[in-house]
Design an enzyme around this catalytic site. Structure first.
Site, PDB file in Angstrom:
ATOM      1  N   GLY A  22       3.110   2.315   5.009  1.00  0.00           N
ATOM      2  CA  GLY A  22       3.399   2.171   6.429  1.00  0.00           C
ATOM      3  C   GLY A  22       2.938   3.387   7.201  1.00  0.00           C
ATOM      4  N   GLY A  67      -1.300   1.081  -0.571  1.00  0.00           N
ATOM      5  CA  GLY A  67      -1.337   2.156  -1.550  1.00  0.00           C
ATOM      6  C   GLY A  67      -0.458   1.911  -2.755  1.00  0.00           C
ATOM      7  N   GLY A 115       1.286  -1.417  -3.269  1.00  0.00           N
ATOM      8  CA  GLY A 115       1.087  -2.809  -3.657  1.00  0.00           C
ATOM      9  C   GLY A 115      -0.225  -3.044  -4.370  1.00  0.00           C
ATOM     10  CD  GLU A 132      -3.066  -6.258   2.722  1.00  0.00           C
ATOM     11  OE1 GLU A 132      -2.984  -6.120   3.958  1.00  0.00           O
ATOM     12  OE2 GLU A 132      -2.233  -5.789   1.916  1.00  0.00           O
ATOM     13  CB  ALA A 158       9.333  -5.685   3.515  1.00  0.00           C
ATOM     14  CE1 TYR A 197       6.563  -9.105   4.992  1.00  0.00           C
ATOM     15  CE2 TYR A 197       6.439 -10.163   7.139  1.00  0.00           C
ATOM     16  CZ  TYR A 197       6.553 -10.254   5.765  1.00  0.00           C
ATOM     17  OH  TYR A 197       6.660 -11.487   5.168  1.00  0.00           O
ATOM     18  CB  CYS A 251       1.318   8.432 -19.592  1.00  0.00           C
ATOM     19  SG  CYS A 251       1.645  10.053 -20.248  1.00  0.00           S
TER      20      CYS A 251
END
EC number: 4.2.1.49
Length: 555
Positions: free
Chosen positions: A53, A176, A178, A196, A266, A273, A410
């Site tokens: 966002g 970034g 998602g 998207e 969201a 959003y 990792c």
């Protein structure tokens, strides 16, 4: 004129061994701040927005320039204080103290909401730091790939007897965070359909090999998924569409994915959003004239999407919240059973947290990928009996494109983090690595976050909202000698819903660094074991006992 916007800026962190600062302890935070704004790393670098966002690296460009200037003159017994992306003071401390201490977007609880924050943001008095944006340890989408991969592997084990072949995941969001879902899903053997609304994001994920194909209609996307599943070869598809529209349409058609989740932004209904039926240009214009209207429309669309997720769950899909607070937004819009599907942490990740296992990441300040490949080999050497981890490292090398400075993540736990870090420091000391490395982590970790709708959802003892733990984590990491420490509010799930801390330490090959690394990389994950043992988790209690942690109330 918005002091945060400058399209002429193109920030690239220095590579190699020549210093711009007085030591690696200050060169490292400078390079990592710059790396957060690398054009291949940040979502909107011209606006200082890294991901999530409006998650920024600095409050405005004047503040950015001043931070760089101060780091270049900072002595090794001084500490820079950064308040919501603004450098506010330099103080004499000592050589083992952090060189930078950061506090981002923290608000007194009564005022900890988006409305109040947005007013402060407009006045230039605050900055949303997300998690790793404002703490200067974002490494691009790789930063969340393994955690997402581990989650999807756990989904396969719990719901499909470990078999993901021929199965597919429906999700939303290719930003970034998602953007990790598509690659993580195919790594775990699933096909993935990701919705998207921003075509440039799909194209970016295609370019960096996080997405395999692009579709502009649902029929086209479903055909791609079906063909891949028939062939037994997973595929990821970025669909240019609004997630709320697509999720609801699948319910209408009676098409049920095997797994359903979401990683749209969201958490921020104003900026993150896009409401159904709106174009991105319309939303951008409306944000300037009718913020309340944008928020209301966005949350109404979230309610539609969450209702569809519930319907797909009823139809048999394994459905999970991936930590963006979309259930809360839908609940506020009248979806009373929004929390009927679980968050990913209590459902799949918490047993790892109980052993201090979490997102250990490191970055080669040299800019040389070979330094990462050498550390990959060292991890395998020191942890020889973990084929799952070895498989991850092999897949990461083959399939993950570096963004900005080469980096690796990792998931390792309490018993291994300090051991690996000390080995990396020794590799710098003996010249195996061409320059120092920094070691950090996401704020999403075992002991560093309080977030009742995500990391601390459904704690065994009901302590979901107790935020003493990330405060203690930050204080202990400061006392232990981390190179920079951060304390944030609102990351991941938005204002009022989380507090969390970050830590980064430099392995510069010195004996002094080895002492600091040994303390920090033991104590940091140990606070996670402590927190979960205190909440009553037997796995954590056993881990604490095995590792000799001194937990007075557990005796």
């Amino acid at each position: 004129m918005d002091k945060r916007h400058d399209p002429s800026r193109r920030i690239i962190a220095p590579h190699g061994t020549q210093l711009s600062c007085k030591s690696w302890l200050t060169e490292a935070p400078m390079r990592m701040l710059m790396n957060n704004l690398h054009p291949d790393v940040a979502e909107r670098p011209e606006d200082l927005v890294v991901y999530g966002g409006i998650g920024r690296a600095a409050r405005d460009w004047d503040c950015y320039d001043k931070i760089i200037e101060v780091l270049q003159r900072l002595e090794d017994d001084e500490t820079l204080l950064v308040q919501s992306g603004k450098p506010v003071g330099v103080f004499r401390t000592h050589a083992d103290a952090p060189r930078v201490l950061i506090a981002n977007s923290n608000l007194v609880p009564h005022w900890a909401n988006w409305e109040h924050f947005n007013e402060l943001d407009k006045l230039g008095l605050a900055m949303y730091g997300q998690m790793t944006a404002g703490s200067w340890i974002y490494i691009g989408t790789q930063g969340i790939v393994q955690g997402t991969y581990e989650t999807f592997v756990s989904v396969a084990k719990q719901h499909f007897e470990g078999i993901s072949k021929g199965k597919w995941i429906l999700t939303g969001g290719l930003g970034g965070m998602g953007g990790a879902q598509t690659l993580a899903g195919t790594m775990a053997g699933f096909s993935v359909l990701a919705c998207e609304v921003d075509e440039t994001r799909i194209d970016f994920r295609l370019r960096t090999r996080y997405v395999d194909k692009k579709a502009t209609s649902l029929d086209e996307a479903l055909a791609m998924i079906e063909a891949a599943n028939q062939a037994g070869k997973p595929v990821s598809v970025g669909l240019l569409a609004n997630a709320a529209d697509v999720f609801a349409e699948l319910v209408k058609r009676g098409v049920t994915p095997d797994v359903v989740t979401d990683q749209t932004s969201a958490h921020d209904p104003l900026n993150g959003y896009l409401p159904q039926g709106w174009t991105m240009a319309e939303a951008a214009a409306m944000r300037k004239t009718d913020e309340a209207g944008v928020v209301k429309a966005a949350k109404a669309s979230m309610a539609v999407q969450v209702q569809a997720m519930l319907d797909l769950q009823t139809a048999g899909a394994a459905t999970l919240d991936y930590g963006n607070n979309i259930r809360q937004m839908a609940f506020e819009m009248g979806v009373e059973n929004a929390f009927d599907f679980p968050g990913f942490v209590p459902a799949y990740i918490r047993p790892l947290f109980c052993e201090g296992i979490g997102p250990f990441r490191w970055v080669a300040l040299s800019g040389d990928p070979e330094d990462i490949y050498k550390t990959d080999a060292k991890v395998k050497e020191l942890i020889p009996d973990n084929p799952h981890l070895h498989n991850w490292l092999d897949m990461a090398r083959e399939r993950i494109a570096f963004q900005g400075l080469p980096a690796r993540i990792c998931w390792v736990g309490l018993k291994d983090r300090a051991r690996l870090a000390l080995a990396f420091n020794e590799m710098v000391k003996n010249g195996e690595l061409s320059a120092p490395v920094v070691i950090g982590r996401d704020h999403l970790d075992s002991g560093s976050v309080a977030s009742p709708n995500r990391e601390t959802e459904s704690m065994l003892d009901g302590s979901d909202a107790v935020s003493d733990w990330p405060l203690l984590n930050a204080l202990l990491n400061t006392a232990s000698g981390a190179t920079w420490v951060s304390l944030h509010h609102g990351g991941g799930v938005g204002m009022g819903f989380s507090q969390h801390s970050g830590v980064v330490i430099v392995c510069d090959g010195t004996d002094a660094a080895a002492k600091r690394v040994g303390r920090v990389l033991w104590n940091d994950p140990a606070t996670g074991v402590m927190r979960h043992a205190d909440a009553g988790y037997e796995i954590a209690k056993n881990c604490a006992k095995e590792q000799g942690l001194d937990l007075p109330m557990q005796e």
